[in-house]
Design a protein around this motif. Structure first.
Motif, PDB file in Angstrom:
ATOM      1  N   SER A   1      13.900  -7.470  -4.719  1.00 14.15           N
ATOM      2  CA  SER A   1      12.976  -8.094  -3.772  1.00 14.15           C
ATOM      3  C   SER A   1      13.047  -8.031  -2.383  1.00 14.15           C
ATOM      4  CB  SER A   1      12.771  -9.497  -4.352  1.00 14.15           C
ATOM      5  OG  SER A   1      14.110 -10.349  -4.016  1.00 14.15           O
ATOM      6  N   GLU A   2      14.540  -7.789  -1.928  1.00 13.17           N
ATOM      7  CA  GLU A   2      14.892  -7.792  -0.560  1.00 13.17           C
ATOM      8  C   GLU A   2      15.459  -6.438  -0.252  1.00 13.17           C
ATOM      9  OE1 GLU A   2      17.898 -10.691  -0.213  1.00 13.17           O
ATOM     10  OE2 GLU A   2      16.471 -12.373  -0.496  1.00 13.17           O
ATOM     11  N   LEU A   3      14.785  -5.133  -1.128  1.00 10.91           N
ATOM     12  CA  LEU A   3      15.517  -4.052  -0.764  1.00 10.91           C
ATOM     13  C   LEU A   3      14.492  -3.258   0.338  1.00 10.91           C
ATOM     14  CD1 LEU A   3      17.578  -2.011  -2.094  1.00 10.91           C
ATOM     15  CD2 LEU A   3      15.677  -1.272  -3.613  1.00 10.91           C
ATOM     16  N   VAL A   4      13.324  -3.153   0.214  1.00  8.37           N
ATOM     17  CA  VAL A   4      12.902  -2.593   1.056  1.00  8.37           C
ATOM     18  C   VAL A   4      12.556  -3.163   2.617  1.00  8.37           C
ATOM     19  CG1 VAL A   4       9.986  -1.590   1.820  1.00  8.37           C
ATOM     20  CG2 VAL A   4      10.968  -1.658  -0.538  1.00  8.37           C
ATOM     21  N   GLN A   5      12.965  -2.550   3.665  1.00 10.58           N
ATOM     22  CA  GLN A   5      13.163  -2.975   4.942  1.00 10.58           C
ATOM     23  C   GLN A   5      12.046  -2.748   5.711  1.00 10.58           C
ATOM     24  OE1 GLN A   5      15.535  -5.111   6.354  1.00 10.58           O
ATOM     25  NE2 GLN A   5      16.259  -5.127   4.138  1.00 10.58           N
ATOM     26  N   LYS A   6      11.595  -1.425   5.872  1.00 12.69           N
ATOM     27  CA  LYS A   6      10.769  -0.806   6.639  1.00 12.69           C
ATOM     28  C   LYS A   6       9.815   0.506   5.995  1.00 12.69           C
ATOM     29  CE  LYS A   6      11.752  -2.690  10.923  1.00 12.69           C
ATOM     30  NZ  LYS A   6      10.850  -3.584  11.719  1.00 12.69           N
ATOM     31  N   VAL A   7       8.713   0.479   5.945  1.00 19.63           N
ATOM     32  CA  VAL A   7       7.933   1.440   5.669  1.00 19.63           C
ATOM     33  C   VAL A   7       7.109   2.357   6.957  1.00 19.63           C
ATOM     34  CG1 VAL A   7       6.112   2.476   4.039  1.00 19.63           C
ATOM     35  CG2 VAL A   7       7.691   0.544   3.499  1.00 19.63           C
ATOM     36  N   TYR A   8       7.372   3.693   6.885  1.00 18.05           N
ATOM     37  CA  TYR A   8       6.719   4.593   8.009  1.00 18.05           C
ATOM     38  C   TYR A   8       5.838   5.443   7.044  1.00 18.05           C
ATOM     39  CZ  TYR A   8      10.142   2.227  10.792  1.00 18.05           C
ATOM     40  OH  TYR A   8      10.859   1.425  11.568  1.00 18.05           O
ATOM     41  N   ARG A   9       4.939   5.865   7.888  1.00 18.49           N
ATOM     42  CA  ARG A   9       3.766   7.018   7.400  1.00 18.49           C
ATOM     43  C   ARG A   9       3.667   7.832   8.439  1.00 18.49           C
ATOM     44  NH1 ARG A   9      -0.866   4.484   4.127  1.00 18.49           N
ATOM     45  NH2 ARG A   9       0.760   4.149   2.731  1.00 18.49           N
ATOM     46  N   ASN A  10       3.516   9.299   8.193  1.00 16.00           N
ATOM     47  CA  ASN A  10       3.167   9.915   9.128  1.00 16.00           C
ATOM     48  C   ASN A  10       1.668  10.021   9.527  1.00 16.00           C
ATOM     49  OD1 ASN A  10       2.403  11.418   7.157  1.00 16.00           O
ATOM     50  ND2 ASN A  10       3.242  13.597   7.986  1.00 16.00           N
ATOM     51  N   SER A  11       1.367  10.734  10.753  1.00  9.31           N
ATOM     52  CA  SER A  11      -0.062  10.324  11.206  1.00  9.31           C
ATOM     53  C   SER A  11      -1.097  11.331  10.301  1.00  9.31           C
ATOM     54  CB  SER A  11      -0.114  11.024  12.860  1.00  9.31           C
ATOM     55  OG  SER A  11       0.149  12.321  12.700  1.00  9.31           O
ATOM     56  N   THR A  12      -0.620  12.173   9.588  1.00  8.51           N
ATOM     57  CA  THR A  12      -1.407  13.113   8.906  1.00  8.51           C
ATOM     58  C   THR A  12      -1.533  12.530   7.240  1.00  8.51           C
ATOM     59  OG1 THR A  12       0.423  14.575   7.998  1.00  8.51           O
ATOM     60  CG2 THR A  12      -0.999  15.212   9.933  1.00  8.51           C
ATOM     61  N   ASP A  13      -0.826  11.373   7.108  1.00  4.98           N
ATOM     62  CA  ASP A  13      -0.726  10.722   5.809  1.00  4.98           C
ATOM     63  C   ASP A  13      -0.083  11.447   4.705  1.00  4.98           C
ATOM     64  OD1 ASP A  13      -1.665   8.454   6.816  1.00  4.98           O
ATOM     65  OD2 ASP A  13      -3.703   8.614   6.138  1.00  4.98           O
ATOM     66  N   ASP A  14       0.729  12.380   4.971  1.00  5.31           N
ATOM     67  CA  ASP A  14       1.288  13.441   4.112  1.00  5.31           C
ATOM     68  C   ASP A  14       2.501  12.689   3.644  1.00  5.31           C
ATOM     69  OD1 ASP A  14      -0.780  15.210   4.240  1.00  5.31           O
ATOM     70  OD2 ASP A  14       0.119  16.560   5.711  1.00  5.31           O
TER      71      ASP A  14
ATOM     72  N   SER B   1       0.941  -1.062   0.012  1.00  8.98           N
ATOM     73  CA  SER B   1      -0.175   0.119   0.141  1.00  8.98           C
ATOM     74  C   SER B   1       0.902   1.178  -0.018  1.00  8.98           C
ATOM     75  CB  SER B   1      -0.869   0.040   1.142  1.00  8.98           C
ATOM     76  OG  SER B   1      -0.200   0.243   2.325  1.00  8.98           O
ATOM     77  N   PHE B   2       2.132   1.112   0.232  1.00 14.07           N
ATOM     78  CA  PHE B   2       3.011   2.229  -0.051  1.00 14.07           C
ATOM     79  C   PHE B   2       3.349   2.630  -1.455  1.00 14.07           C
ATOM     80  CE2 PHE B   2       5.683  -1.479   0.218  1.00 14.07           C
ATOM     81  CZ  PHE B   2       6.779  -1.118  -0.626  1.00 14.07           C
ATOM     82  N   PHE B   3       4.072   3.622  -1.491  1.00 10.12           N
ATOM     83  CA  PHE B   3       4.362   4.640  -2.798  1.00 10.12           C
ATOM     84  C   PHE B   3       5.025   3.691  -3.500  1.00 10.12           C
ATOM     85  CE2 PHE B   3       6.663   7.602  -5.233  1.00 10.12           C
ATOM     86  CZ  PHE B   3       5.736   8.133  -6.069  1.00 10.12           C
ATOM     87  N   ASN B   4       4.775   3.796  -4.926  1.00 11.06           N
ATOM     88  CA  ASN B   4       5.636   2.950  -5.923  1.00 11.06           C
ATOM     89  C   ASN B   4       7.024   3.724  -6.126  1.00 11.06           C
ATOM     90  OD1 ASN B   4       6.892   1.412  -7.965  1.00 11.06           O
ATOM     91  ND2 ASN B   4       5.386   2.264  -9.702  1.00 11.06           N
ATOM     92  N   ILE B   5       8.174   3.221  -5.383  1.00 13.95           N
ATOM     93  CA  ILE B   5       9.407   3.953  -5.667  1.00 13.95           C
ATOM     94  C   ILE B   5      10.354   3.265  -6.633  1.00 13.95           C
ATOM     95  CG2 ILE B   5       9.172   4.479  -3.138  1.00 13.95           C
ATOM     96  CD1 ILE B   5      11.195   2.080  -2.601  1.00 13.95           C
ATOM     97  N   TRP B   6       9.936   2.368  -7.348  1.00 13.69           N
ATOM     98  CA  TRP B   6      10.746   1.622  -8.266  1.00 13.69           C
ATOM     99  C   TRP B   6      11.453   2.565  -9.198  1.00 13.69           C
ATOM    100  CZ3 TRP B   6      12.447  -1.707  -5.000  1.00 13.69           C
ATOM    101  CH2 TRP B   6      11.603  -2.402  -4.233  1.00 13.69           C
TER     102      TRP B   6
END
Length: 130
Positions: free
Chosen positions: A83-96, A59-64
């Motif tokens: 395939s093993e590149l993304v470790q963690k994804v964080y989103r701020n509380s305002t979804d910006d 559900s995160f942004f397409n960074i490829w």
């Protein structure tokens, strides 16, 4: 003699227009290079606290496309498996903003991509040494 003069002016004009077009495309191409974020911009993207998002639901942004630019600029190694590149994804509380943590070849060294979700484009990247 007048015809010769107009022909020379036409070639000069054609040369000038071609030169301006070349300069335009060179400048435009340089703007697409990945941008290293300053601490101020990075801190401004962390408003309201950050929550971790599951990587499995995509559900995160397409960074490829941006990752390809980072590889072309030799910021990320071409050997890194996507395939093993993304470790963690964080989103701020305002979804910006989203912060996407990418693994590198070195242990405990990461590249963090900050994405502006309102503009739907990456703001830039920064290095993390943990």
């Amino acid at each position: 003699m007048a015809m010769h003069h107009y022909l020379r002016l036409t070639f000069i004009l054609l040369f000038v227009v071609t030169s301006f077009l070349c300069l335009y495309f060179i400048i435009k191409r340089k703007k697409k290079a990945p941008k290293l974020l300053s601490k101020e911009k990075y801190n401004s993207s962390m408003t309201g606290g950050m929550t971790e998002i599951s990587i499995s639901n995509d559900s995160f942004f397409n960074i490829w496309p941006y990752v390809s630019e980072l590889k072309a600029a030799k910021i990320l190694s071409k050997k890194v498996k996507e395939s093993e590149l993304v470790q963690k994804v964080y989103r701020n509380s305002t979804d910006d903003f989203e912060h996407i943590l990418l693994a590198t070849e070195k242990e405990n060294h990461f590249v963090k991509i900050v994405v502006d979700r309102n503009k739907k484009k990456p703001m830039g990247y920064l290095f993390l040494d943990l």
